[in-house]
Enzyme design. Structure first.
Site, mmCIF file in Angstrom:
data_model
loop_
_atom_site.group_PDB
_atom_site.id
_atom_site.type_symbol
_atom_site.label_atom_id
_atom_site.label_comp_id
_atom_site.label_asym_id
_atom_site.label_seq_id
_atom_site.Cartn_x
_atom_site.Cartn_y
_atom_site.Cartn_z
ATOM 1 N N CYS A 152 66.237 68.724 -14.999
ATOM 2 C CA CYS A 152 65.319 68.038 -14.091
ATOM 3 C C CYS A 152 64.780 66.758 -14.729
ATOM 4 O O CYS A 152 64.559 66.688 -15.924
ATOM 5 C CB CYS A 152 64.132 68.876 -13.646
ATOM 6 S SG CYS A 152 64.592 70.373 -12.786
ATOM 7 N N ARG A 174 70.033 64.284 -15.457
ATOM 8 C CA ARG A 174 69.274 65.503 -15.756
ATOM 9 C C ARG A 174 69.379 66.547 -14.649
ATOM 10 O O ARG A 174 68.887 67.661 -14.801
ATOM 11 C CB ARG A 174 67.803 65.153 -16.008
ATOM 12 C CG ARG A 174 67.602 64.241 -17.194
ATOM 13 C CD ARG A 174 66.137 64.044 -17.478
ATOM 14 N NE ARG A 174 65.503 65.267 -17.886
ATOM 15 C CZ ARG A 174 65.412 65.689 -19.144
ATOM 16 N NH1 ARG A 174 65.931 64.965 -20.115
ATOM 17 N NH2 ARG A 174 64.814 66.822 -19.431
ATOM 18 N N TRP A 208 67.556 70.040 -11.244
ATOM 19 C CA TRP A 208 68.665 70.899 -11.650
ATOM 20 C C TRP A 208 68.150 72.314 -11.446
ATOM 21 O O TRP A 208 67.278 72.778 -12.162
ATOM 22 C CB TRP A 208 69.018 70.644 -13.114
ATOM 23 C CG TRP A 208 70.299 71.267 -13.535
ATOM 24 C CD1 TRP A 208 71.549 70.723 -13.445
ATOM 25 C CD2 TRP A 208 70.460 72.563 -14.114
ATOM 26 N NE1 TRP A 208 72.472 71.616 -13.928
ATOM 27 C CE2 TRP A 208 71.840 72.752 -14.349
ATOM 28 C CE3 TRP A 208 69.584 73.593 -14.440
ATOM 29 C CZ2 TRP A 208 72.353 73.918 -14.903
ATOM 30 C CZ3 TRP A 208 70.099 74.762 -14.999
ATOM 31 C CH2 TRP A 208 71.472 74.902 -15.225
ATOM 32 N N ASN A 258 59.402 70.012 -14.611
ATOM 33 C CA ASN A 258 60.661 70.237 -15.312
ATOM 34 C C ASN A 258 60.442 71.406 -16.262
ATOM 35 O O ASN A 258 59.512 71.370 -17.063
ATOM 36 C CB ASN A 258 61.029 68.969 -16.100
ATOM 37 C CG ASN A 258 62.138 69.196 -17.093
ATOM 38 O OD1 ASN A 258 63.003 70.045 -16.892
ATOM 39 N ND2 ASN A 258 62.120 68.450 -18.171
ATOM 40 N N GLY A 259 61.253 72.436 -16.156
ATOM 41 C CA GLY A 259 61.096 73.592 -17.045
ATOM 42 C C GLY A 259 61.149 74.882 -16.254
ATOM 43 O O GLY A 259 61.553 74.897 -15.084
ATOM 44 N N GLU A 276 80.735 73.519 -38.426
ATOM 45 C CA GLU A 276 80.541 72.897 -37.123
ATOM 46 C C GLU A 276 80.021 71.460 -37.282
ATOM 47 O O GLU A 276 80.433 70.555 -36.557
ATOM 48 C CB GLU A 276 79.568 73.764 -36.287
ATOM 49 C CG GLU A 276 79.078 73.165 -34.989
ATOM 50 C CD GLU A 276 80.183 72.839 -33.984
ATOM 51 O OE1 GLU A 276 81.349 73.152 -34.230
ATOM 52 O OE2 GLU A 276 79.842 72.216 -32.960
ATOM 53 N N LYS A 286 82.001 68.262 -35.752
ATOM 54 C CA LYS A 286 81.385 67.323 -34.812
ATOM 55 C C LYS A 286 81.572 65.898 -35.307
ATOM 56 O O LYS A 286 81.943 65.004 -34.563
ATOM 57 C CB LYS A 286 79.895 67.619 -34.715
ATOM 58 C CG LYS A 286 79.202 68.122 -33.527
ATOM 59 C CD LYS A 286 79.819 68.637 -32.299
ATOM 60 C CE LYS A 286 81.176 69.210 -32.308
ATOM 61 N NZ LYS A 286 81.424 70.385 -31.544
ATOM 62 N N GLU A 300 85.365 64.701 -35.247
ATOM 63 C CA GLU A 300 86.026 64.496 -33.947
ATOM 64 C C GLU A 300 85.473 63.309 -33.182
ATOM 65 O O GLU A 300 86.189 62.691 -32.406
ATOM 66 C CB GLU A 300 86.016 65.764 -33.087
ATOM 67 C CG GLU A 300 84.689 66.166 -32.521
ATOM 68 C CD GLU A 300 84.773 67.479 -31.748
ATOM 69 O OE1 GLU A 300 85.744 67.683 -31.025
ATOM 70 O OE2 GLU A 300 83.839 68.280 -31.876
ATOM 71 N N HIS A 342 84.539 74.901 -57.118
ATOM 72 C CA HIS A 342 85.888 75.443 -57.324
ATOM 73 C C HIS A 342 86.975 74.470 -56.876
ATOM 74 O O HIS A 342 88.112 74.870 -56.673
ATOM 75 C CB HIS A 342 86.027 76.783 -56.595
ATOM 76 C CG HIS A 342 85.084 77.826 -57.122
ATOM 77 N ND1 HIS A 342 85.215 78.391 -58.368
ATOM 78 C CD2 HIS A 342 83.955 78.349 -56.591
ATOM 79 C CE1 HIS A 342 84.224 79.242 -58.577
ATOM 80 N NE2 HIS A 342 83.445 79.234 -57.505
ATOM 81 N N LYS A 388 89.049 68.396 -23.376
ATOM 82 C CA LYS A 388 87.994 69.398 -23.296
ATOM 83 C C LYS A 388 88.534 70.826 -23.261
ATOM 84 O O LYS A 388 88.011 71.712 -23.885
ATOM 85 C CB LYS A 388 87.130 69.108 -22.058
ATOM 86 C CG LYS A 388 85.929 70.026 -21.898
ATOM 87 C CD LYS A 388 84.846 69.667 -22.888
ATOM 88 C CE LYS A 388 83.665 70.617 -22.810
ATOM 89 N NZ LYS A 388 82.958 70.646 -24.121
HETATM 90 C C1 F6R Z 1 84.952 70.853 -30.522
HETATM 91 C C2 F6R Z 1 85.475 71.505 -29.330
HETATM 92 C C3 F6R Z 1 86.679 72.356 -29.477
HETATM 93 C C4 F6R Z 1 86.550 73.617 -28.638
HETATM 94 C C5 F6R Z 1 87.843 74.417 -28.680
HETATM 95 C C6 F6R Z 1 87.724 75.720 -27.937
HETATM 96 O O1 F6R Z 1 83.825 70.103 -30.247
HETATM 97 O O2 F6R Z 1 84.972 71.352 -28.257
HETATM 98 O O3 F6R Z 1 86.896 72.669 -30.816
HETATM 99 O O4 F6R Z 1 85.483 74.371 -29.137
HETATM 100 O O5 F6R Z 1 88.874 73.655 -28.127
HETATM 101 O O6 F6R Z 1 87.409 75.489 -26.607
HETATM 102 P P1 F6R Z 1 86.872 76.662 -25.695
HETATM 103 O O7 F6R Z 1 85.532 77.049 -26.214
HETATM 104 O O8 F6R Z 1 86.821 76.110 -24.308
HETATM 105 O O9 F6R Z 1 87.828 77.781 -25.821
#
Ligand code: F6R
Length: 640
Positions: free
Chosen positions: A2, A27, A73, A99-100, A516, A520, A523, A539, A635
């Site tokens: 929102c 939002r 939202w 919002n919330g 992670e 991030k 990529e 090591h 994605k």
């Molecule tokens: C990294 C990323 C990918 C996904 C991976 C698995 O930022 O988005 O490493 O995590 O491709 O995707 P899902 O979770 O849709 O199986």
């Protein structure tokens, strides 16, 4: 999510608020609405409807110089005209936007049986509570605020709070009453909220927040209010970030901030963003938007599933009677970010449920062995529910006789059809290719499962479960605190953006977060970044460490801080700049940059991860990378 936007000044308010809503539309776009005050007739005009902002025509009330608006939202109630904000009580004296999520709205509503409701929202309940409070303030005496330097009401009444600044009268009687009513009502609300209110009898906006963002913009003969800065920068770069509990009163020529009933000087920051860039769809990228959505995503993931009082986590999965007690191993099958969530979860399962747990890279699963399918729960963790490698591992496990569970963000996806059971992380749509909010939602949802399994198996006491559930439910607020420090993180990211390589380290729950954090960064910035268990550096990887390779360390609770600090000292001795995320109030040695998180127990590294997300984002942004669509990636990866 929102979006809230408010304006009070010397120009026509309708078009300005409409423009603000367009900018905030990222939002939420389930509905949009505005409430404008006509100075000539002392009345509010409310226009709202389901759909995007474009479905609403630009509001034109010629003599309106104050207005509030909202893009929604949906959380409580479907996206309909009735559920659209603003909301009022039984009459249209006062309108609010919110919002919330107000968690105790049903209990509050039960106490308002003389009131008639027209929507299904939690927000409308707040509007009625405010109306009732205003009624009682009006009935209890003359409608004047203190103006003579006395702390109480001019009639000698006692409505003024102790400690209120005696030399700071409210701008008007109406502002005083609305502020008082709002302070009193929010005292009784549980949950998160940013609320803005407008009254038919005065050009002022009264607003407050708790765990939902709200920023005041200081203009020339104008004041603005917005959920986020991008909507303000075309009007002003001078802003005040409200803190939880602050109440702001905006008039055309003043902004007053009240804290605990006492007026305080607004702390004004200057926004450095370029106005044009900030206008691009509200947030400049989906990724940044999704990082900021984490508090809401987590509330959705946890919300109705948690009963802190009884130490119970209830998940909408029906395992056969006695199944969880008999399980001997839980295997998490996933890729990328989801695999790191699985790794975090594996440690949670071993520690909270005392069951052997492993995290297996899905594309490697077929090559592993030694499992006893009859006693193994195979958990496929996948945001999209469509990742080919993960589905393939799931089929492998199922074919071998294991019971399977799909943990996903996507209703109707393949994993929900192929697994024996499905569990939803409820993060809302994630569009940026780099997964952000779904990591937090995956870990939190899996934590609930670990707690449920631990309780079922009798390995977790109710008292310990309660502690973990308290930490989990505090996560949205803790993450919001990190989000509120974005400008500080951006500055650090800019300083280190040209480094040769980045190393992320952590132990225990800090290790998957280190992995992670590195993923991030690599990529979206295309920089070399790697995550290691902090103890592993010596090591081998230490050979790569130089004064040009920053080391980012998770040093919070739940991340083996004491031991990791030794590893940080080792890289410092080799000249590496160190950036550490620590638990607030804990000595973390002599880091070059120290970021803090509130103590969230074993979930503290999950909060630390938000620093890494914003760090990666701002390094990539500094380099002008294609953040939402990094090269060579997609994605949802539907090929093996
Ligand atoms: C990294 C990323 C990918 C996904 C991976 C698995 O930022 O988005 O490493 O995590 O491709 O995707 P899902 O979770 O849709 O199986």
């Amino acid at each position: 999510m929102c979006g809230i936007f408010g304006y009070v000044g010397d120009e026509s308010a309708g078009p300005i608020v409409y423009r603000g809503l367009e900018t905030l539309e990222y939002r939420g776009y389930d509905s949009a609405g505005v409430a404008l005050r006509s100075g000539g007739s002392d009345e509010l005009t409310i226009e709202k409807r389901a759909g995007e902002v474009a479905a609403l025509s630009v509001p034109t009330v010629p003599d309106a110089i104050s207005a509030i608006g909202h893009t929604r939202w949906s959380t409580h109630g479907a996206p309909t005209d009735e559920n659209a904000h603003p909301h009022t009580g039984c009459d249209d004296r006062l309108a609010i936007v919110h919002n919330g999520i107000v968690e105790n709205y049903e209990a509050a509503k039960a106490d308002l049986d003389e009131h008639t409701f027209t929507s299904e929202t939690d927000t409308e309940v707040v509007a009625h509570l405010l109306e009732r409070e205003l009624d009682s303030l009006e009935e209890s005496g003359p409608d004047s605020p203190p103006r003579d330097g006395s702390p109480g009401r001019p009639d000698g009444g006692t409505a003024s709070r102790e400690g209120e600044s005696a030399d700071a009268p409210d701008s008007s009687d109406v502002a005083w009453r609305v502020r008082r009513a709002l302070e009193s009502v929010v005292d009784r609300l549980d949950g998160s909220y940013a609320i803005a209110a407008i009254h038919e009898r005065d050009d002022c906006i009264v607003a407050t927040r708790n765990e939902s963002p709200l920023v005041v913009g200081h203009g020339s003969n104008a004041a603005f209010l917005a959920s986020d800065v991008p909507a303000l920068v075309e009007h002003t770069r001078e802003v005040t970030y409200l803190d939880d509990g602050d109440v702001a009163v905006l008039t055309p020529d003043s902004v007053s901030i009240y804290r605990d009933g006492r007026r305080v000087e607004p702390s004004i920051s200057t926004v450095e963003w370029d106005a044009d860039a900030a206008q691009k769809g509200g947030y400049d990228h989906y990724m940044r938007k999704e990082i900021h959505e984490q508090p809401t995503a987590l509330r959705q993931a946890l919300g109705s599933r948690v009963d802190v009082d009884t130490g119970t986590a209830s998940l909408d999965v029906d395992f056969p009677q006695g199944y969880l007690e008999s399980v001997e191993e839980v295997q998490f099958l996933a890729c990328g970010t989801s695999a790191y969530a699985g790794r975090y979860a594996a440690t949670l399962f071993e520690s909270l449920a005392d069951v052997r747990a492993t995290s297996v890279t899905a594309s490697e699963y077929a090559f592993t062995g030694g499992r006893d399918p009859w006693r193994t729960l195979a958990v496929a963790v996948t945001q999209s529910g469509e990742t080919a490698d993960t589905l393939s591992a799931l089929r492998e496990a199922r074919g071998a006789g294991a019971r399977t569970l799909g943990v996903t963000n996507t209703l109707g996806s393949s994993v929900t059809r192929e697994a024996d059971d499905a569990l939803f992380i409820r993060a809302g749509p994630e569009i940026g290719v780099a997964a952000t909010k779904t990591f937090a939602s995956q870990v939190s949802t899996l934590a609930l499962l670990a707690i449920a399994v631990g309780r079922e198996r009798g390995t977790l006491t109710a008292a310990t479960a309660r502690e973990h559930l308290e930490d989990l439910t505090a996560l949205p607020g803790a993450i919001q605190q990190v989000l509120d420090r974005e400008e500080q993180i951006r500055a650090v990211a800019t300083t280190f953006a040209d480094s040769d390589a980045f190393f992320f380290v952590g132990r225990s729950y800090g290790y998957p977060v280190a992995l992670e954090g590195a993923l991030k960064l690599k990529e979206i910035s295309y920089d070399h970044a790697e995550g290691f268990p902090a103890g592993e550096l010596k090591h081998g990887p230490l050979a790569l460490v130089t004064d040009e390779t920053p080391v980012l360390a998770v040093l919070t609770d739940g991340a083996g801080r004491r031991e990791s600090l030794n590893n940080v000292a080792e890289v410092q001795a080799r000249g590496a700049p160190t950036i550490g995320v620590t638990t607030a109030g804990v000595d973390a040695g002599s880091l070059d940059v120290a970021f803090e998180v509130p103590d969230a127990g074993v979930f503290s590294p999950l909060v630390a991860n938000v620093y890494f997300q914003l760090f990666a984002y701002h390094v990539a942004n500094e380099k002008g990378r294609s953040i939402d669509k990094p090269r060579n990636l997609a994605k949802s990866v539907t090929v093996e």
